[in-house]
Enzyme design. Sequence first.
Site, short mmCIF file in Angstrom:
data_model
loop_
_atom_site.label_atom_id
_atom_site.label_comp_id
_atom_site.label_asym_id
_atom_site.label_seq_id
_atom_site.Cartn_x
_atom_site.Cartn_y
_atom_site.Cartn_z
N CYS A 122 0.82 -1.22 0.00
CA CYS A 122 0.00 0.00 0.00
C CYS A 122 0.85 1.26 0.00
O CYS A 122 0.32 2.37 -0.05
CB CYS A 122 -0.95 -0.01 1.18
SG CYS A 122 -1.96 -1.49 1.24
N HIS A 257 -3.30 6.87 2.59
CA HIS A 257 -3.73 5.58 2.05
C HIS A 257 -5.15 5.29 2.56
O HIS A 257 -5.45 5.46 3.74
CB HIS A 257 -2.77 4.49 2.51
CG HIS A 257 -3.24 3.11 2.21
ND1 HIS A 257 -3.76 2.77 0.99
CD2 HIS A 257 -3.28 1.99 2.98
CE1 HIS A 257 -4.11 1.49 1.02
NE2 HIS A 257 -3.83 1.00 2.20
N ASN A 288 -10.20 -0.55 0.20
CA ASN A 288 -8.74 -0.45 0.19
C ASN A 288 -8.22 -1.07 -1.11
O ASN A 288 -8.32 -2.28 -1.31
CB ASN A 288 -8.19 -1.21 1.41
CG ASN A 288 -6.67 -1.23 1.48
OD1 ASN A 288 -5.99 -0.85 0.51
ND2 ASN A 288 -6.14 -1.67 2.60
#
Length: 332
Positions: A122, A257, A288
């Site tokens: 990520c 993020h 996500n």
Amino acid sequence: MAKLKPSKGAPYARILGVGGYRPTRVVPNEVILEKIDSSDEWIRSRSGIETRHWANAEETVAAMSIEASGKAIADAGISAEQIGGVIVSTVSHFKQTPAVATEIADKLGTNKAAAFDISAGCAGFGYGLTLAKGMIVEGSAEYVLVIGVERLSDLTDLEDRATAFLFGDGAGAVVVGPSQEPRIGPTVWGSEGDKSETIKQTLAWNEYDSSTDKFPAITQEGQAVFRWAVFEMAKVAQQALDAAGITPDELDVFIPHQANERIIDSMVKTLKLPEHVKVARDVRTTGNTSAASIPLAMERLLATGEAKSGDTALVIGFGAGLVYAATVVTLP
Ligand SMILES: CC(C)(COP(=O)(O)OP(=O)(O)OC[C@H]1O[C@@H](n2cnc3c(N)ncnc32)[C@H](O)[C@@H]1OP(=O)(O)O)[C@@H](O)C(=O)NCCC(=O)NCCS
């Protein structure tokens, strides 16, 4: 000793254009509840996620990347032939080799651009951006395409209560090019491999036996990751502000993020971001998407008019590794 010519690059680099691609299928929490004992209310209150996108068979890693990149190239006002580097950050491209970046560089119509994939979970977008900036300043490319792309639905165990609701698919891309002023600040990045077990693939590909095993998936120790993100990543974000010489007051936009809205809220609080700072909350409808999450959130903030070209944005990615990367950028 022979004398080598020094390489000649641009004084600085900047993001010139951004583009995103979200798969057509929108998946509400109700679909997730078919396989796990949970509730829409629990998922929303613990993660902020209401819907996510899942890719169909045609929406491959390459196809989604090409869509997002085409938009980023148009937004930057350049042509594909001018691109000298293509960096693809992903953990969900299933072919070990060749890199998917070479296929994307070819199909976009670049002129044999240098192309490679990176695996930085990520934090992948920040890692890619930092490499791109280096390539431009060093002079090995004038324009570099940085793509974050994931099909995490392929690596999600829909029966795992801890992760089934979290992940989504999509691609985000930016074009990075030369600048006369610093428009991408110093990167604060690093890795904590002693915590590598907290987010991982359940089985290595060579351990997987399709006759006995569930298909490999991403698993995590939710609470440990949550605590790390909340306590450690706010410090990294602050270091990136300090490194860029920016105070929270001078910031227009915060694009962390998109992992969990509670992590985002906590970082906003710890960083004491003033009310005027627009905070990306794309996680609500995108979930996500790992390496794709920051460029997708950036693209949406600009598309909706919540952020505008020239705004100063703090971006921070963090995840599997564990790895992280934070920097301050001027929005395209
Ligand atoms: C995954 C996450 C949302 C779970 O939230 P949490 O508050 O930590 O949940 P916990 O695992 O502590 O479980 C709390 C309770 O909810 C229950 N629970 C767990 N998953 C659940 C689910 N999907 N639905 C309903 N209840 C659930 C647990 O059984 C536990 O119940 P108990 O209190 O009766 O024992 C959270 O840990 C998280 O977001 N972690 C970081 C994830 C992330 O961002 N990862 C990627 C980083 S790149």
